[in-house]
Design a protein around this motif. Structure first.
Motif, PDB file in Angstrom:
ATOM      1  N   PRO A  55      91.909  31.478  32.179  1.00  0.00           N
ATOM      2  CA  PRO A  55      90.421  30.252  32.199  1.00  0.00           C
ATOM      3  C   PRO A  55      89.995  29.950  30.822  1.00  0.00           C
ATOM      4  CG  PRO A  55      90.352  32.623  32.834  1.00  0.00           C
ATOM      5  CD  PRO A  55      91.465  32.507  32.702  1.00  0.00           C
ATOM      6  N   ARG A  56      89.205  29.006  31.165  1.00  0.00           N
ATOM      7  CA  ARG A  56      89.186  28.174  29.803  1.00  0.00           C
ATOM      8  C   ARG A  56      87.231  28.198  29.832  1.00  0.00           C
ATOM      9  NH1 ARG A  56      92.538  29.743  27.251  1.00  0.00           N
ATOM     10  NH2 ARG A  56      94.569  28.615  27.579  1.00  0.00           N
ATOM     11  N   GLN A  57      86.339  28.369  28.787  1.00  0.00           N
ATOM     12  CA  GLN A  57      84.952  27.735  28.520  1.00  0.00           C
ATOM     13  C   GLN A  57      85.104  27.235  26.849  1.00  0.00           C
ATOM     14  OE1 GLN A  57      84.099  31.780  27.910  1.00  0.00           O
ATOM     15  NE2 GLN A  57      83.402  31.669  30.210  1.00  0.00           N
ATOM     16  N   THR A  58      84.521  26.125  27.448  1.00  0.00           N
ATOM     17  CA  THR A  58      84.493  25.329  26.118  1.00  0.00           C
ATOM     18  C   THR A  58      82.484  24.150  26.666  1.00  0.00           C
ATOM     19  OG1 THR A  58      86.487  23.553  26.747  1.00  0.00           O
ATOM     20  CG2 THR A  58      84.768  22.265  25.515  1.00  0.00           C
ATOM     21  N   PRO A  59      82.311  24.186  25.186  1.00  0.00           N
ATOM     22  CA  PRO A  59      80.826  23.441  25.908  1.00  0.00           C
ATOM     23  C   PRO A  59      80.789  22.793  25.415  1.00  0.00           C
ATOM     24  CG  PRO A  59      81.369  24.996  23.231  1.00  0.00           C
ATOM     25  CD  PRO A  59      82.126  25.343  24.258  1.00  0.00           C
ATOM     26  N   VAL A  60      79.892  21.472  26.321  1.00  0.00           N
ATOM     27  CA  VAL A  60      79.922  19.971  26.647  1.00  0.00           C
ATOM     28  C   VAL A  60      79.143  19.308  26.496  1.00  0.00           C
ATOM     29  CG1 VAL A  60      81.195  18.176  28.118  1.00  0.00           C
ATOM     30  CG2 VAL A  60      82.536  20.089  27.209  1.00  0.00           C
ATOM     31  N   ALA A  61      78.141  18.321  25.751  1.00  0.00           N
ATOM     32  CA  ALA A  61      77.171  17.709  26.207  1.00  0.00           C
ATOM     33  C   ALA A  61      77.028  17.032  26.962  1.00  0.00           C
ATOM     34  CB  ALA A  61      77.158  16.307  24.895  1.00  0.00           C
ATOM     35  N   TRP A  62      75.610  16.979  27.735  1.00  0.00           N
ATOM     36  CA  TRP A  62      75.756  16.110  29.281  1.00  0.00           C
ATOM     37  C   TRP A  62      74.986  15.494  28.702  1.00  0.00           C
ATOM     38  CZ3 TRP A  62      71.795  17.185  32.223  1.00  0.00           C
ATOM     39  CH2 TRP A  62      71.050  18.203  31.938  1.00  0.00           C
ATOM     40  N   PHE A  63      74.665  14.063  29.908  1.00  0.00           N
ATOM     41  CA  PHE A  63      73.411  13.903  30.245  1.00  0.00           C
ATOM     42  C   PHE A  63      73.317  13.371  31.792  1.00  0.00           C
ATOM     43  CE2 PHE A  63      76.022  12.421  26.210  1.00  0.00           C
ATOM     44  CZ  PHE A  63      75.233  12.246  25.379  1.00  0.00           C
ATOM     45  N   GLY A  64      71.551  13.463  31.987  1.00  0.00           N
ATOM     46  CA  GLY A  64      71.404  13.736  33.085  1.00  0.00           C
ATOM     47  C   GLY A  64      71.479  12.374  34.126  1.00  0.00           C
ATOM     48  N   ASP A  65      72.163  12.261  35.183  1.00  0.00           N
ATOM     49  CA  ASP A  65      71.825  11.490  36.027  1.00  0.00           C
ATOM     50  C   ASP A  65      72.147  11.227  37.499  1.00  0.00           C
ATOM     51  OD1 ASP A  65      73.331   8.535  36.426  1.00  0.00           O
ATOM     52  OD2 ASP A  65      75.914   9.952  37.358  1.00  0.00           O
ATOM     53  N   GLY A  66      70.604  11.291  37.746  1.00  0.00           N
ATOM     54  CA  GLY A  66      69.867  11.741  39.004  1.00  0.00           C
ATOM     55  C   GLY A  66      69.612  13.885  38.893  1.00  0.00           C
ATOM     56  N   GLU A  67      68.937  14.371  40.551  1.00  0.00           N
ATOM     57  CA  GLU A  67      68.698  15.637  40.015  1.00  0.00           C
ATOM     58  C   GLU A  67      69.809  16.851  39.559  1.00  0.00           C
ATOM     59  OE1 GLU A  67      65.947  18.135  42.579  1.00  0.00           O
ATOM     60  OE2 GLU A  67      65.558  15.782  42.033  1.00  0.00           O
ATOM     61  N   ASP A  68      70.457  16.145  40.354  1.00  0.00           N
ATOM     62  CA  ASP A  68      72.322  17.006  40.584  1.00  0.00           C
ATOM     63  C   ASP A  68      73.232  16.268  40.033  1.00  0.00           C
ATOM     64  OD1 ASP A  68      71.372  19.906  40.865  1.00  0.00           O
ATOM     65  OD2 ASP A  68      71.603  19.876  42.614  1.00  0.00           O
TER      66      ASP A  68
END
Length: 150
Positions: A55-68
């Motif tokens: 298992p790997r855990q990585t913090p990643v930046a995200w940008f909204g693209d709709g509600e879900d």
């Protein structure tokens, strides 16, 4: 002693160590509800190592693209795709994300192409113009991944 030459974009041992430390700190922050870094929202992407199966855990930046739906860009420092992207594409059925106040969400990743990628790029580059600057300095096109709940 002379320092070994590295390919451009390949991190050295200190930067790998520092990256692990920064990732661990960001993961703790996200789990405590403080989910931003340099003005960007951050999620924890849980994948499985493509070779190790670990298992790997990585913090990643995200940008909204709709509600879900969440957009993530696989910049990897410019030179190559990041490990999280290769792991995600190798085992997409095992991907989950963690968001503050929401817990773990199983997701389906989809690498965007064509007009879908162009639309997503507009969202990302408008929200964070510095990413467009990084892209302009790279010889490759950064993959954009849309994550949707499964």
């Amino acid at each position: 002693m002379a320092e070994k030459k590295r390919k451009p974009g390949t991190p050295g041992p200190f930067s790998r160590w520092m990256q692990k430390k920064m990732n661990a700190r960001m993961i703790r922050k996200v789990r405590k509800g403080k989910a931003t870094f340099m003005g960007m929202n951050v999620l924890i992407l849980n994948t499985v190592g493509r070779r190790s199966g670990e298992p790997r855990q990585t913090p990643v930046a995200w940008f909204g693209d709709g509600e879900d739906s969440w957009l993530c860009i696989a910049s990897g420092g410019g030179g190559q795709n990041p490990d999280w992207y290769a792991n995600l594409m190798a085992h997409p059925e095992k991907a989950t994300i963690e968001l503050p106040g929401r817990g773990t969400v199983p997701v389906t990743p989809h690498t965007l192409e064509g007009s879908e990628r162009e639309d997503a790029w507009k969202i990302i580059s408008t929200a964070q113009p510095r990413i467009a600057k990084y892209q302009s300095k790279s010889d490759r096109v950064y993959p954009i991944v849309r994550l949707t709940p499964r």
